[in-house]
Design an enzyme around this catalytic site. Structure first.
Site, PDB file in Angstrom:
ATOM      1  N   PHE A 270     -13.470  -3.524  -0.194  1.00 62.24           N
ATOM      2  CA  PHE A 270     -14.216  -2.819  -1.070  1.00 62.24           C
ATOM      3  C   PHE A 270     -15.757  -2.994  -1.072  1.00 62.24           C
ATOM      4  O   PHE A 270     -16.713  -2.742  -1.808  1.00 62.24           O
ATOM      5  CB  PHE A 270     -13.896  -3.241  -2.517  1.00 62.24           C
ATOM      6  CG  PHE A 270     -12.625  -3.049  -3.119  1.00 62.24           C
ATOM      7  CD1 PHE A 270     -11.819  -1.876  -2.551  1.00 62.24           C
ATOM      8  CD2 PHE A 270     -12.064  -3.765  -4.007  1.00 62.24           C
ATOM      9  CE1 PHE A 270     -10.519  -1.788  -3.152  1.00 62.24           C
ATOM     10  CE2 PHE A 270     -10.541  -3.603  -4.663  1.00 62.24           C
ATOM     11  CZ  PHE A 270      -9.797  -2.546  -4.041  1.00 62.24           C
TER      12      PHE A 270
ATOM     13  N   TYR B 123       0.990  -1.180   0.021  1.00 61.44           N
ATOM     14  CA  TYR B 123       0.012  -0.187  -0.004  1.00 61.44           C
ATOM     15  C   TYR B 123       1.000   1.391  -0.095  1.00 61.44           C
ATOM     16  O   TYR B 123       1.321   1.881   1.091  1.00 61.44           O
ATOM     17  CB  TYR B 123      -0.809   0.023   1.013  1.00 61.44           C
ATOM     18  CG  TYR B 123      -1.977  -1.101   1.282  1.00 61.44           C
ATOM     19  CD1 TYR B 123      -2.244  -1.755   0.068  1.00 61.44           C
ATOM     20  CD2 TYR B 123      -2.815  -0.988   2.442  1.00 61.44           C
ATOM     21  CE1 TYR B 123      -3.476  -2.832   0.251  1.00 61.44           C
ATOM     22  CE2 TYR B 123      -3.804  -2.002   2.576  1.00 61.44           C
ATOM     23  CZ  TYR B 123      -4.134  -2.892   1.429  1.00 61.44           C
ATOM     24  OH  TYR B 123      -5.123  -3.887   1.309  1.00 61.44           O
TER      25      TYR B 123
ATOM     26  N   GLY C 103     -17.630  -0.763  -3.997  1.00 57.96           N
ATOM     27  CA  GLY C 103     -18.419  -1.322  -4.909  1.00 57.96           C
ATOM     28  C   GLY C 103     -17.751  -1.534  -6.519  1.00 57.96           C
ATOM     29  O   GLY C 103     -16.602  -1.918  -6.110  1.00 57.96           O
TER      30      GLY C 103
END
Length: 301
Positions: free
Chosen positions: A217, A69, A221
């Site tokens: 998520f 990340y 979406g």
């Protein structure tokens, strides 16, 4: 809903192995920029540090992160270390290994089993810790995860890892891993905007076995790593209006209503959004609202 006065314990608690966590946690992916990885512009480092400290103030004691990340200028693990070390005793940090990005930020070949120790050690170095509370093996389309998971099980025996989890798997992979070592959590993509029958089955299996299911998520979406969608189905908007809540809060609340073992790790680099996300744990959907949202979920392909 008054977000500022609601803390993470409003959603209840669950355990990752022997580690109790509030069911509303925090995903670190958005700390690094306007979108995940190298897809957006780097974040303001000071604001990201403030978001993490605010999260802990609001009772968040479960942070999901990974060494991969990072954006052009920011590393989620480095920000976590700067913001929170020395770490609160009750804080559970969950790392993920398997995927690999090179120094330019481009995706490269996933880790071979013999490279996983290096991935674990890189997370340890960045976070400034001598062990990781939980490490999730992110499956990268392997048919079998036995060899990769076996390496992590060895690192668990060596004391570098306390508990093990899985990400992006099918029920058969969960069974394969459990034959090697205990699994305390499963992470798959899941939410009102995304449906996969195999994941619905995993939610059920995890509930029966007392394993935490931690969707990623859940808010974004179809937007995925690029960020949450700004369009919402009328069913979501109607429930939001009924509770004086935001559509995002309804999506998080729906996720939590799928079972006491289902956790939420919404991520943000915005302090106001953080408070709103945490407050979602206090939103109680009626049976009718839940049924309507469940029907919406069943229609998603």
């Amino acid at each position: 809903m008054t977000s500022e006065t609601i803390t993470a314990d409003a959603a209840g608690t669950w355990k990752l192995g022997d580690l109790p966590v509030n069911r509303i946690g925090f995903g670190a992916m958005r700390l690094t920029g306007s979108a995940a990885f190298h897809l957006g512009t780097p974040s303001d480092r000071g604001r990201s540090i403030a978001v993490l400290r605010k999260a802990v103030e609001l009772g968040v004691n479960h942070i999901d992160t990974a060494a991969f990340y990072f954006s052009q200028l920011r590393s989620a693990n480095e920000i976590i270390n700067s913001a929170l070390a020395p770490y609160p005793e009750d804080l559970v940090i969950v790392a993920k290994v398997g995927p690999y990005r090179d120094y330019s930020g481009e995706w490269a070949t996933p880790a071979r089993p013999d490279q996983l120790r290096g991935h674990v050690e890189e997370n340890l170095r960045q976070l400034g810790r001598d062990h990781l509370d939980v490490v999730n093996l992110r499956r990268m389309e392997q048919d079998s995860i036995a060899e990769h998971f076996g390496v992590l099980a060895e690192l668990r025996e060596a004391g570098l890892i306390r508990h093990l989890g899985l990400s992006d798997v099918e029920p058969r992979h969960l069974a394969e891993a459990q034959a090697i070592a205990p699994v305390v959590c499963v992470q798959n993509r899941y939410g009102l905007g995304h449906r996969a029958p195999v994941t619905d089955e995993l939610v059920r299996i995890c509930g029966e076995q007392g394993i935490a299911f931690v969707p990623f998520f859940a808010v974004a979406g179809k937007g995925g790593a690029k960020g949450a969608s700004t369009t919402h189905d009328e069913e979501v908007l109607a429930v939001a209006r009924a509770h004086d809540a935001s559509p995002t809060q309804v999506r998080i609340a729906w996720t939590l209503h799928q079972g006491p073992h289902v956790l939420a790790i919404p991520g943000t680099g915005n302090p106001d959004h953080l408070a709103e996300n945490v407050a979602s744990g206090a939103l109680r959907l009626t049976a009718d609202e839940l049924e309507r949202l469940n029907r919406l979920h069943s229609k998603v392909s």
